[in-house]
Write a protein that holds these residues in place. Structure first.
Motif, PDB file in Angstrom:
ATOM      1  N   ARG A  69      29.374 -12.720  13.591  1.00 55.56           N
ATOM      2  CA  ARG A  69      31.054 -12.823  12.901  1.00 55.56           C
ATOM      3  C   ARG A  69      30.547 -13.930  11.389  1.00 55.56           C
ATOM      4  O   ARG A  69      30.878 -14.745  11.538  1.00 55.56           O
ATOM      5  CB  ARG A  69      32.347 -12.878  13.660  1.00 55.56           C
ATOM      6  CG  ARG A  69      33.067 -13.081  12.834  1.00 55.56           C
ATOM      7  CD  ARG A  69      33.623 -11.783  12.681  1.00 55.56           C
ATOM      8  NE  ARG A  69      34.157 -10.228  13.606  1.00 55.56           N
ATOM      9  CZ  ARG A  69      33.861  -9.372  13.026  1.00 55.56           C
ATOM     10  NH1 ARG A  69      34.367  -8.589  11.852  1.00 55.56           N
ATOM     11  NH2 ARG A  69      34.351  -8.627  14.406  1.00 55.56           N
ATOM     12  N   GLN A  71      31.258 -16.020   8.392  1.00 55.17           N
ATOM     13  CA  GLN A  71      32.836 -16.499   7.638  1.00 55.17           C
ATOM     14  C   GLN A  71      33.261 -15.929   6.094  1.00 55.17           C
ATOM     15  O   GLN A  71      32.715 -16.358   5.867  1.00 55.17           O
ATOM     16  CB  GLN A  71      31.981 -18.588   7.544  1.00 55.17           C
ATOM     17  CG  GLN A  71      32.133 -19.310   8.999  1.00 55.17           C
ATOM     18  CD  GLN A  71      33.733 -19.146  10.253  1.00 55.17           C
ATOM     19  OE1 GLN A  71      34.760 -18.870   9.849  1.00 55.17           O
ATOM     20  NE2 GLN A  71      33.193 -18.583  11.225  1.00 55.17           N
ATOM     21  N   ASP A  74      40.268 -15.139   4.032  1.00 60.33           N
ATOM     22  CA  ASP A  74      40.904 -14.130   5.176  1.00 60.33           C
ATOM     23  C   ASP A  74      41.283 -13.318   4.761  1.00 60.33           C
ATOM     24  O   ASP A  74      42.025 -11.882   5.104  1.00 60.33           O
ATOM     25  CB  ASP A  74      42.336 -15.410   4.985  1.00 60.33           C
ATOM     26  CG  ASP A  74      42.489 -16.503   5.456  1.00 60.33           C
ATOM     27  OD1 ASP A  74      41.618 -16.441   6.955  1.00 60.33           O
ATOM     28  OD2 ASP A  74      43.438 -17.275   5.492  1.00 60.33           O
ATOM     29  N   ASP A  75      41.475 -12.781   3.227  1.00 60.48           N
ATOM     30  CA  ASP A  75      41.951 -11.701   2.708  1.00 60.48           C
ATOM     31  C   ASP A  75      40.760 -10.183   3.064  1.00 60.48           C
ATOM     32  O   ASP A  75      41.055  -9.209   2.251  1.00 60.48           O
ATOM     33  CB  ASP A  75      41.865 -11.066   1.310  1.00 60.48           C
ATOM     34  CG  ASP A  75      41.526 -12.216   0.473  1.00 60.48           C
ATOM     35  OD1 ASP A  75      40.357 -12.792   0.534  1.00 60.48           O
ATOM     36  OD2 ASP A  75      40.469 -11.144  -1.120  1.00 60.48           O
ATOM     37  N   CYS A  76      39.684 -10.977   2.886  1.00 58.41           N
ATOM     38  CA  CYS A  76      38.742 -10.130   3.624  1.00 58.41           C
ATOM     39  C   CYS A  76      38.396  -9.514   4.904  1.00 58.41           C
ATOM     40  O   CYS A  76      37.997  -8.596   5.530  1.00 58.41           O
ATOM     41  CB  CYS A  76      37.012 -10.517   3.593  1.00 58.41           C
ATOM     42  SG  CYS A  76      37.044 -11.077   1.355  1.00 58.41           S
ATOM     43  N   LEU A  77      39.443 -10.609   5.654  1.00 51.96           N
ATOM     44  CA  LEU A  77      39.456 -10.315   7.178  1.00 51.96           C
ATOM     45  C   LEU A  77      39.426  -8.803   7.781  1.00 51.96           C
ATOM     46  O   LEU A  77      39.170  -8.178   8.361  1.00 51.96           O
ATOM     47  CB  LEU A  77      40.087 -11.206   8.003  1.00 51.96           C
ATOM     48  CG  LEU A  77      39.572 -12.520   8.026  1.00 51.96           C
ATOM     49  CD1 LEU A  77      40.886 -13.545   8.782  1.00 51.96           C
ATOM     50  CD2 LEU A  77      38.340 -12.573   9.219  1.00 51.96           C
ATOM     51  N   MET A  80      36.414  -5.920   8.054  1.00 55.69           N
ATOM     52  CA  MET A  80      34.962  -6.750   8.973  1.00 55.69           C
ATOM     53  C   MET A  80      35.005  -5.607  10.191  1.00 55.69           C
ATOM     54  O   MET A  80      33.951  -5.954  10.427  1.00 55.69           O
ATOM     55  CB  MET A  80      35.240  -8.263   9.203  1.00 55.69           C
ATOM     56  CG  MET A  80      35.334  -8.744   7.397  1.00 55.69           C
ATOM     57  SD  MET A  80      34.080  -8.636   6.387  1.00 55.69           S
ATOM     58  CE  MET A  80      32.573  -8.712   7.526  1.00 55.69           C
ATOM     59  N   ARG A  81      36.360  -5.525  10.905  1.00 55.74           N
ATOM     60  CA  ARG A  81      35.387  -4.234  12.136  1.00 55.74           C
ATOM     61  C   ARG A  81      35.550  -3.415  11.162  1.00 55.74           C
ATOM     62  O   ARG A  81      36.624  -2.167  10.821  1.00 55.74           O
ATOM     63  CB  ARG A  81      37.439  -4.575  12.628  1.00 55.74           C
ATOM     64  CG  ARG A  81      37.268  -3.857  14.153  1.00 55.74           C
ATOM     65  CD  ARG A  81      38.561  -4.196  14.781  1.00 55.74           C
ATOM     66  NE  ARG A  81      38.391  -3.534  15.776  1.00 55.74           N
ATOM     67  CZ  ARG A  81      38.770  -2.302  16.348  1.00 55.74           C
ATOM     68  NH1 ARG A  81      39.721  -1.616  15.558  1.00 55.74           N
ATOM     69  NH2 ARG A  81      38.652  -1.949  17.825  1.00 55.74           N
ATOM     70  N   GLU A 179      27.485 -14.276   3.612  1.00 55.80           N
ATOM     71  CA  GLU A 179      29.087 -14.322   3.311  1.00 55.80           C
ATOM     72  C   GLU A 179      29.417 -14.600   2.511  1.00 55.80           C
ATOM     73  O   GLU A 179      30.435 -14.293   1.954  1.00 55.80           O
ATOM     74  CB  GLU A 179      29.224 -16.363   4.508  1.00 55.80           C
ATOM     75  CG  GLU A 179      27.927 -16.038   6.107  1.00 55.80           C
ATOM     76  CD  GLU A 179      29.025 -16.999   6.535  1.00 55.80           C
ATOM     77  OE1 GLU A 179      29.384 -18.544   6.052  1.00 55.80           O
ATOM     78  OE2 GLU A 179      28.869 -16.626   7.629  1.00 55.80           O
ATOM     79  N   THR A 234      36.644  -0.082   4.301  1.00 56.22           N
ATOM     80  CA  THR A 234      35.920  -0.646   5.126  1.00 56.22           C
ATOM     81  C   THR A 234      34.352   0.236   5.923  1.00 56.22           C
ATOM     82  O   THR A 234      33.098   0.321   5.621  1.00 56.22           O
ATOM     83  CB  THR A 234      35.839  -0.665   6.593  1.00 56.22           C
ATOM     84  OG1 THR A 234      37.146  -1.811   6.351  1.00 56.22           O
ATOM     85  CG2 THR A 234      35.438  -0.819   7.838  1.00 56.22           C
TER      86      THR A 234
END
Length: 408
Positions: A69, A71, A74-77, A80-81, A179, A234
């Protein structure tokens, strides 16, 4: 617990010759333990039948912990799934929406555009030569998959140079550069989606289909034929970057053929051999050495050993694809090998590589045109000196070649 072979993935011998080390583990037992300092052991299926069965077994799902995963801000999280770490109905729903663009028929229909992209890169190849040599990885094998997948997905032409740069970062493996690139990659996917919505008639490929499947409910969409805002962004970046698989496959295949003159002569003499040759090259030198790890959903007994719930489990693809129980004379590269048991180069089961057909067609087109256009193609340095020290992926750091014989 029975005694199992153990393989330290930091062992220089593994990094130098993983096929031999993984092969020894396969012949010692059908199950092994891979040791990674600081991460604990990973259970590994070493033989073809066991590896294939595990990859299709619902007791061994891929989860978020299967992936390194990165690093990211936060706005990309939320983006990421990806589909790769989903299971069951959730995974099937997204795969169903993307799958029509990646069928063997669609890949065959897309071949003329693939061949055009191949020809354009080969036209430019001599201009990149320095001292009679050109890096085939940098100037051909790496940009081709990005050009193809961008065209298939529907990334605007003006944005493709930037995606090429991101593709080069991804093909080099995970790390700090990856990253740092992720915010830009996600922003690029958002921009492509926005452009497709702004000009629906101009968008083409998968992106147009995804936009049509979006529906009017935004992130509240729940119908099986709709995508939320987050899901569509995504899927776009995931499909584009996952489409880089042929980069290392093409480079490995070219290096292998140039190192085996008899096999090279065979495919030059009979172009009809190319589809079978590509399957054999995937089996013999495909980039995947290990499958993405799964996690045991429960305690599972494998070959007399209890693999505990939560343990990481993988398949030694490099060993399974050279299993003498399945392939005759498996250490020999043979482009005339008769079809038989399938290799695991594209995995197996619910997470079988969605773009496998596209990767096959790209590799066939790339190698066929390269050998036809440059009959004097030759390695300019030993491939063994160019290998990345990676126990999970068989890949080159460069592929220097001469395009024609050096004249005195």
């Amino acid at each position: 617990m029975t005694s199992l072979p153990e393989v330290d993935l930091t062992d220089p011998e593994v990094l130098r010759d993983p096929f031999t080390v993984y092969g020894r583990a396969r012949e010692a037992a059908p199950l092994a333990r891979l040791l990674i300092p600081g991460l604990g052991p990973i259970w590994a299926l070493t033989r073809h039948d066991g590896a294939r069965a595990m990859l299709g077994d619902a007791r061994f799902p891929m989860t978020a912990d299967s992936f390194m995963r990165p690093q990211v801000p936060d706005d990309c999280l939320p983006y990421m799934r990806t589909m790769s770490e989903m299971q069951g109905p959730e995974h099937a729903r997204l795969r169903k929406l993307a799958a029509p663009a990646f069928t063997p028929r669609r890949a065959a229909e897309f071949r003329p555009r693939i061949e055009a992209a191949v020809d354009a890169l080969l036209d430019d190849l001599p201009t990149h030569a320095e001292g009679g040599q050109v890096d085939l990885l940098r100037h051909f094998a790496r940009p081709l998959p990005m050009d193809v997948i961008c065209a298939l997905v529907g990334i605007p032409e003006r944005d493709r140079p930037q995606w090429r740069e991101w593709g080069a970062i991804i093909a080099a493996g995970a790390g700090a550069d990856f990253e740092r690139a992720i915010p830009g990659i996600i922003a690029g996917a958002k921009a492509a989606v926005a452009a497709a919505r702004a000009e629906p008639g101009a968008a083409g490929g998968v992106l147009a289909d995804l936009v049509r499947a979006h529906g009017d409910d935004g992130d509240g969409a729940e119908d099986s034929d709709r995508l939320s805002d987050t899901e569509i962004v995504t899927m776009v970046w995931h499909l584009v970057l996952a489409g880089q698989t042929p980069t290392n496959l093409i480079a490995n295949a070219v290096a292998a053929l140039l190192a085996h003159p008899g096999q090279l002569t065979a495919v030059r003499a009979d172009p009809a051999l190319m589809p079978a040759a590509v399957e054999e090259l995937i089996r013999w030198c495909g980039p995947a050495l290990l499958a993405i790890p799964r996690h045991a959903r429960e305690d599972v007994e494998l070959y007399g050993t209890t693999v505990p719930e939560g343990a990481k489990v993988t398949a030694l693809v490099a060993a399974a694809n050279r299993d003498p129980r399945v392939f005759s004379d498996p250490e020999r590269l043979d482009v005339t090998r008769a079809p038989g048991a399938g290799h695991l180069g594209f995995s197996h089961g619910p997470h079988f590589c969605l773009g496998a057909s596209l990767a096959r067609v790209q590799t066939q087109a790339a190698i066929s045109a390269l050998l036809r256009r440059f009959p004097g193609l030759a390695m300019a340095a030993p491939a063994d000196d160019l290998r990345a020290p990676d126990p999970g992926m068989w890949r080159l750091t460069a592929l220097p070649v001469t395009l024609s014989p050096v004249t005195p």
